[in-house]
Design a protein around this motif. Structure first.
Motif, PDB file in Angstrom:
ATOM      1  N   GLY B 165     -89.066  44.307 -17.080  1.00 16.71           N
ATOM      2  CA  GLY B 165     -89.247  43.109 -16.771  1.00 16.71           C
ATOM      3  C   GLY B 165     -89.511  42.595 -18.520  1.00 16.71           C
ATOM      4  N   GLU B 166     -89.043  41.057 -19.204  1.00 16.14           N
ATOM      5  CA  GLU B 166     -88.913  41.194 -20.860  1.00 16.14           C
ATOM      6  C   GLU B 166     -90.110  41.335 -20.939  1.00 16.14           C
ATOM      7  N   ALA B 167     -91.381  40.573 -20.644  1.00 18.80           N
ATOM      8  CA  ALA B 167     -92.664  41.099 -21.206  1.00 18.80           C
ATOM      9  C   ALA B 167     -92.758  42.367 -21.759  1.00 18.80           C
ATOM     10  N   ILE B 168     -92.115  43.270 -20.136  1.00 14.97           N
ATOM     11  CA  ILE B 168     -92.899  44.286 -20.740  1.00 14.97           C
ATOM     12  C   ILE B 168     -92.592  45.090 -21.770  1.00 14.97           C
ATOM     13  N   VAL B 169     -91.250  44.457 -21.906  1.00 17.09           N
ATOM     14  CA  VAL B 169     -90.205  45.365 -22.970  1.00 17.09           C
ATOM     15  C   VAL B 169     -90.564  44.083 -23.703  1.00 17.09           C
ATOM     16  N   GLU B 170     -90.753  43.642 -23.714  1.00 19.54           N
ATOM     17  CA  GLU B 170     -90.823  42.670 -25.622  1.00 19.54           C
ATOM     18  C   GLU B 170     -92.302  43.601 -26.015  1.00 19.54           C
ATOM     19  N   ALA B 171     -93.249  43.434 -25.378  1.00 19.28           N
ATOM     20  CA  ALA B 171     -94.752  44.446 -25.738  1.00 19.28           C
ATOM     21  C   ALA B 171     -94.953  45.549 -26.191  1.00 19.28           C
ATOM     22  N   ASN B 172     -93.328  46.809 -25.290  1.00 14.06           N
ATOM     23  CA  ASN B 172     -93.366  47.733 -25.885  1.00 14.06           C
ATOM     24  C   ASN B 172     -92.874  48.057 -27.182  1.00 14.06           C
ATOM     25  N   LYS B 173     -91.604  46.964 -27.290  1.00 18.07           N
ATOM     26  CA  LYS B 173     -90.505  46.515 -28.984  1.00 18.07           C
ATOM     27  C   LYS B 173     -91.986  46.293 -30.223  1.00 18.07           C
ATOM     28  N   LYS B 174     -93.389  45.303 -29.649  1.00 17.78           N
ATOM     29  CA  LYS B 174     -93.644  45.046 -30.984  1.00 17.78           C
ATOM     30  C   LYS B 174     -94.571  46.486 -31.300  1.00 17.78           C
ATOM     31  N   ALA B 175     -95.148  47.510 -29.241  1.00 19.17           N
ATOM     32  CA  ALA B 175     -95.911  48.344 -30.145  1.00 19.17           C
ATOM     33  C   ALA B 175     -95.358  49.077 -30.683  1.00 19.17           C
ATOM     34  N   ALA B 176     -94.462  50.105 -30.091  1.00 17.58           N
ATOM     35  CA  ALA B 176     -93.350  50.925 -30.966  1.00 17.58           C
ATOM     36  C   ALA B 176     -93.153  50.283 -32.577  1.00 17.58           C
ATOM     37  N   THR B 177     -92.592  48.952 -32.929  1.00 21.98           N
ATOM     38  CA  THR B 177     -92.660  48.755 -34.019  1.00 21.98           C
ATOM     39  C   THR B 177     -94.237  48.846 -34.732  1.00 21.98           C
ATOM     40  N   ALA B 178     -94.965  48.588 -34.347  1.00 22.85           N
ATOM     41  CA  ALA B 178     -96.228  49.019 -34.980  1.00 22.85           C
ATOM     42  C   ALA B 178     -96.331  50.297 -35.369  1.00 22.85           C
ATOM     43  N   GLY B 179     -96.985  51.053 -34.540  1.00 29.21           N
ATOM     44  CA  GLY B 179     -96.460  52.154 -35.114  1.00 29.21           C
ATOM     45  C   GLY B 179     -95.678  52.591 -36.302  1.00 29.21           C
ATOM     46  N   TYR B 180     -94.853  52.050 -35.583  1.00 33.17           N
ATOM     47  CA  TYR B 180     -93.489  52.116 -37.210  1.00 33.17           C
ATOM     48  C   TYR B 180     -93.269  52.179 -38.400  1.00 33.17           C
ATOM     49  N   ASN B 181     -94.430  50.849 -38.259  1.00 32.75           N
ATOM     50  CA  ASN B 181     -95.071  50.157 -39.765  1.00 32.75           C
ATOM     51  C   ASN B 181     -96.420  50.632 -40.348  1.00 32.75           C
ATOM     52  N   ALA B 182     -97.138  51.491 -39.634  1.00 33.96           N
ATOM     53  CA  ALA B 182     -98.286  52.288 -39.764  1.00 33.96           C
ATOM     54  C   ALA B 182     -97.843  53.451 -40.932  1.00 33.96           C
ATOM     55  N   ILE B 183     -96.797  53.921 -40.175  1.00 32.98           N
ATOM     56  CA  ILE B 183     -96.163  54.915 -41.172  1.00 32.98           C
ATOM     57  C   ILE B 183     -95.927  55.091 -42.239  1.00 32.98           C
ATOM     58  N   THR B 184     -96.708  55.331 -43.392  1.00 35.50           N
ATOM     59  CA  THR B 184     -96.170  55.297 -44.664  1.00 35.50           C
ATOM     60  C   THR B 184     -94.788  55.708 -45.919  1.00 35.50           C
ATOM     61  N   GLU B 185     -94.946  57.103 -45.153  1.00 32.83           N
ATOM     62  CA  GLU B 185     -94.232  58.531 -45.936  1.00 32.83           C
ATOM     63  C   GLU B 185     -93.399  58.723 -44.684  1.00 32.83           C
ATOM     64  N   GLU B 186     -92.270  59.358 -45.265  1.00 32.72           N
ATOM     65  CA  GLU B 186     -91.253  59.960 -44.361  1.00 32.72           C
ATOM     66  C   GLU B 186     -91.312  61.428 -44.087  1.00 32.72           C
ATOM     67  N   LEU B 187     -90.855  62.363 -43.832  1.00 35.19           N
ATOM     68  CA  LEU B 187     -90.790  63.321 -43.500  1.00 35.19           C
ATOM     69  C   LEU B 187     -90.051  64.118 -45.041  1.00 35.19           C
ATOM     70  N   THR B 188     -90.759  64.642 -46.155  1.00 37.29           N
ATOM     71  CA  THR B 188     -89.524  65.166 -46.935  1.00 37.29           C
ATOM     72  C   THR B 188     -88.681  66.262 -46.744  1.00 37.29           C
ATOM     73  N   GLY B 189     -87.265  64.760 -47.303  1.00 38.76           N
ATOM     74  CA  GLY B 189     -85.890  65.694 -46.880  1.00 38.76           C
ATOM     75  C   GLY B 189     -85.812  66.709 -45.720  1.00 38.76           C
ATOM     76  N   PHE B 190     -86.572  65.330 -44.668  1.00 39.36           N
ATOM     77  CA  PHE B 190     -85.760  65.428 -43.133  1.00 39.36           C
ATOM     78  C   PHE B 190     -83.480  65.407 -43.138  1.00 39.36           C
ATOM     79  N   MET B 191     -83.434  64.541 -43.650  1.00 40.10           N
ATOM     80  CA  MET B 191     -81.733  64.691 -43.287  1.00 40.10           C
ATOM     81  C   MET B 191     -81.452  65.447 -44.848  1.00 40.10           C
ATOM     82  N   ASP B 192     -81.643  65.998 -45.698  1.00 42.46           N
ATOM     83  CA  ASP B 192     -81.085  67.042 -46.177  1.00 42.46           C
ATOM     84  C   ASP B 192     -81.596  68.046 -45.599  1.00 42.46           C
TER      85      ASP B 192
END
Lengths: 310, 594
Positions: B165-192
């Protein structure tokens, strides 16, 4: 003296229209029986052939599965598609055949030893699953082929090979065991009454679902304690009592008690197919498919299933 | 480790660790990365210490390493156990802020210069309207941010997985985005590190393969391979690590039209399959060591009755109950020798989620062509790990049912156990006859567990028994000629040669890549068909024994023993692991160095 194989009685064919071309002769094997004179297996051997003839089934239109024991020595004394497997394992083999090819009758022949000792759980789960197979249980209350040891159906206290001071275990009541599990068909026959046994085998095969047919028999070599005369004095046919109701589980259970003076034979209990559908019909997607699982073997495209992994 | 990153999700059973691991792996795949997902869990339902380890690389991988770069620690125990894996310095740990960190662990966090995020997971889950259950989704966003990858890719996978259902999908997306935004630092040199210095173009062929590929476990691939090969019945009793085959096939039964029967025991499963195969279908059963022991007599039954039979033997650490959720290769001898009497058999061992798909069909072809039992070996490591696979070429699957007499060919004189040059006698199925009256009566046979003559009648005649024994054993030579030689891969004139089987190949391939970078020439002889043992390629290693390491996950070196028995070649250098844990990539590298 034991009854010897006979041609089916004319009245057995009355309601069968396509039986004219099949005869007992078709089921004859060039291999002669090896059972002891007077063995009840002769009657069961005859009854299986008679019933299949009465049903109009040619030897290539059935699958007979055999356990190991004196019953299993029938495997090459009858001309048909036969699977002779391992001791105690006849029911899963028969179930597998029936699941793969639902169009042929599948009969599992076993003794009381293999069924109630080594393979007892197969009986339990075959009944629960209600595979469309027929179990013909030779119940002679002993292990014959291994020279007269006790089985779970040997009376307690009976002296047997390996039980020189008498069997100490309690006796298992096989009929009540099957009834307890609410098997969809529970019948009993007696090798001393071949014409009745013919009918019982035929009815067991005709029943759609798991048919439990217990055949009371004498083992002339190792079981003189429950001999032909002993059974003759006690057996009766439930169908002779017009008021007998084969849908009454409690009545069947009560009459099957060892404490009863007489031993009931006939169809003791039967459930309607609508109450007890066969295993394959319990799985919706298979019920709907007319083809057998044997006919459906072919390469199958799994692209749709692969989507979930992308 | 060089060229790869390791992400670990650790916590108690029941915390959704595996689901999270698969979501991250899928999103990484879509971002153009290969992953190898490895699970560790104890034999219990709730609690204990569970780990899902994701190895990430720009190339195909199939091994695990000892270091960890990103850890999601869902309980206190998890950080205490895994903090030591950060001793190469750097890395990120994500935790719930309600989980305490002991002073000892905090000291190591500081010492190893690990960035520790103690996030308010409950707040982050619920602030967008989600429930407390969505704490896991928050952590997915947080992990994703440490990698510095496009959030959309993750959100798409989340939307597919939580499609309720759309509500559950949206709430999960918001939760993931909140977690994403809570991290300020990326892993050094991941791509490298993953591109060995070069930035990914995102459009290379290798990336293209990853993007269209599958993240799939060995047991899922095995199950799909069985369906593709026309298997119509699967009968099994639950036992780790084969249970997930039963689960997968049960879930797909309706869609694929197959019958899945959870049997009352393994004896039933085996006998049911043998009965079903006798009747003309393709039935499969699967189990692990203990259940396989119960099937011994059934394998012997398939042997003498010449009924095609395929059984999956999913290896775990034994004996007896052993370490039931852990891996091993201790059952080669069991597969080779189980069951009484002499009869031909074939033993196949799959290697990963790719070859298992095709080998399933091949196992049935062999079982039916040569009318014998086939033991199909896999391992917990293969069955429950997720691989990145380029996809399957289904056109490569061919169904070959061997010599079958059609119904119309029957005339009543055919002999099921006819003596032939190849040892194989044409078969047909119960219920079949032609229109000829003689066929209707006499096209019968006895599928007989007794010694029998050509028709199937039981016999104790020594001449007949001898002829039938020889007929059956001839099939061992016939099938040996049919089987391919083991694959020898790698460099010309190698300095180091690995001889191995099963899951080791993906680990050795990863090791070889690193050894080559260090200037070594490496060859690998990999066995898939374990019995009858093909020895022609093996003979090329005679005289080079000092360069050969036999790599196995058992104590005795069971393949090495088999090779010695069959050829006399004695490979004395062994790399063995038998502590229920799989090889780490480092184990191989260190063993070769030593």
């Amino acid at each position: 003296m034991q009854p010897q194989p006979t041609e089916p009685k004319p009245n057995m064919n009355q309601n069968v229209t396509d039986a004219t071309t099949v005869t007992v002769r078709d089921y004859m094997s060039p291999i002669r029986p090896t059972w002891c004179p007077g063995c009840g297996d002769f009657a069961i051997w005859a009854a299986i052939k008679n019933a299949l003839v009465a049903l109009g089934k040619a030897p290539t239109e059935v699958a007979l599965c055999f356990d190991i024991g004196c019953n299993g020595n029938m495997a090459d004394k009858i001309n048909a598609y036969v699977f002779k497997g391992l001791h105690g394992r006849v029911m899963p083999v028969a179930a597998g055949i029936s699941l793969a090819n639902k169009n042929i009758p599948v009969i599992a022949v076993a003794g009381d030893g293999g069924t109630f000792d080594e393979g007892i759980h197969h009986l339990v789960h075959s009944i629960r699953s209600n595979y469309n197979i027929t179990l013909i249980l030779h119940n002679n209350c002993d292990f014959g082929l291994t020279t007269g040891q006790a089985t779970p159906t040997t009376p307690k206290g009976q002296k047997m090979n390996t039980s020189p001071n008498g069997v100490v275990e309690d006796r298992l009541n096989p009929t009540q065991f099957a009834l307890n599990l609410n098997a969809s068909f529970v019948a009993k026959g007696f090798t001393g009454d071949l014409s009745h046994l013919n009918i019982m085998v035929k009815k067991a095969i005709e029943h759609k679902g798991f048919s439990y047919l217990e055949v009371l028999q004498h083992c002339p070599t190792y079981n003189e304690f429950l001999n032909q005369a002993w059974y003759k004095d006690r057996v009766y046919k439930v169908e002779e009592d017009k008021s007998y109701d084969p849908t009454n589980l409690e009545m069947a259970y009560k009459l099957s008690s060892f404490s009863q003076e007489r031993i009931p034979t006939g169809v003791l209990y039967e459930r309607k197919e609508s109450d007890a559908p066969i295993f394959l019909d319990r799985i919706e997607h298979l019920k709907a498919n007319p083809a057998t699982l044997a006919e459906q073997v072919k390469q199958q495209d799994v692209s749709a299933l692969l989507e979930q992994f992308k | 480790m060089q060229n790869r990153y390791t992400i670990k999700i650790a916590g108690a059973a029941g915390q959704g660790i595996k689901s999270s691991g698969i979501i991250i792996s899928k999103a990484l795949k879509r971002a153009g990365y290969y992953t190898f997902g490895y699970t560790e869990y104890p034999s219990l339902i709730k609690g204990g210490h569970n780990v899902y380890q994701i190895e990430v690389a720009r190339h195909n991988i199939g091994s695990i390493t000892r270091d960890t770069d990103v850890l999601l620690a869902l309980n206190k125990e998890s950080i205490d156990i895994h903090i030591h894996e950060f001793d190469k310095d750097g890395g990120i740990i994500i935790m719930d802020n309600t989980v305490p960190v002991s002073p000892e662990t905090q000291k190591l966090v500081d010492q190893y210069k690990v960035k520790l995020y103690q996030l308010p997971l409950l707040d982050l889950a619920t602030q967008g309207g989600g429930s407390a259950l969505m704490k896991n989704t928050v952590t997915l966003g947080a992990i994703w941010k440490t990698l510095g990858l496009d959030l959309e890719l993750l959100l798409n996978v989340i939307a597919e997985v939580f499609n309720k259902g759309e509500a559950i999908v949206e709430a999960n997306k918001k939760a993931a985005t909140a977690g994403y935004n809570a991290i300020t630092e990326e892993l050094t040199g991941f791509m490298d590190r993953l591109t060995n210095g070069a930035q990914p173009s995102g459009q290379t062929e290798e990336n293209g393969v990853v993007k269209n590929s599958l993240v799939i476990s060995g047991n899922e691939a095995l199950s799909l391979g069985a369906i593709a090969a026309g298997v119509k019945i699967y009968s099994s009793y639950p036992m780790t690590p084969a249970s997930t085959i039963l689960t997968s096939l049960a879930n797909w039964a309706k869609q694929s039209g197959i019958l899945v029967k959870q049997a009352e025991d393994e004896i039933t499963a085996a006998n049911m399959c043998i009965g079903a195969n006798f009747a003309g279908t393709r039935a499969l059963c699967g189990t692990s060591g203990g259940g396989f022991d119960l099937m011994s007599e059934s394998i012997s039954l398939a042997g003498i009755t010449e009924t095609p039979f395929v059984v999956v033997l999913g290896q775990r650490h034994g004996p007896a109950t052993g370490a039931p959720t852990w891996t091993a290769q201790g059952d080669l001898n069991l597969a080779l020798h189980a069951a009484h009497g002499e009869f031909p058999r074939v033993v196949i061992s799959c290697s990963d989620a790719e070859d298992v798909f095709y080998l399933m069909g091949e196992a049935f072809n062999i079982a039916e062509k040569f009318q014998l039992p086939v033991v199909f070996m896999t391992e917990k490591y293969i069955g429950e790990s997720t691989y990145t696979i380029a996809g399957y070429d289904q056109a490569k699957i061919k169904i070959d049912r061997g010599e079958i007499l059609s119904q119309d060919q029957l005339n009543g004189t055919e002999l099921r156990y006819k003596l032939t040059d190849s040892g194989v006698s044409p078969r047909w199925y119960p219920g079949q006859h032609s229109e000829l009256p003689a066929s209707k009566i006499n096209s019968t046979f006895i599928n007989n567990s007794d010694e029998h003559d050509e028709k199937g009648y039981s016999t104790e005649d020594d001449k007949v028994i001898k002829a039938q024994v020889e007929k059956r054993m001839k099939k061992l030579e016939s099938v040996k000629a049919y089987l391919p030689e083991p694959k020898m891969t790698g460099d010309e004139n190698p300095d180091v040669i690995f001889v191995s089987w099963g899951s080791n190949i993906t680990i050795l391939n990863d090791a070889a890549k690193i050894l080559r970078e260090q200037g070594q020439k490496v060859g690998i002889l990999h066995y898939t068909y374990m019995w009858p043992l093909k020895t022609e390629t093996l003979e090329t290693l005679r005289g080079k024994e000092d360069k050969v390491y036999v790599v196995e996950q058992n104590y005795q070196g069971q393949l090495a023993q088999l090779i010695k028995r069959e050829t006399g070649i004695n490979f004395t250098k062994r790399i063995l692991r038998y502590d229920s844990k799989p090889f780490y990539l480092e184990d191989i590298l260190e063993a070769v160095k030593a």
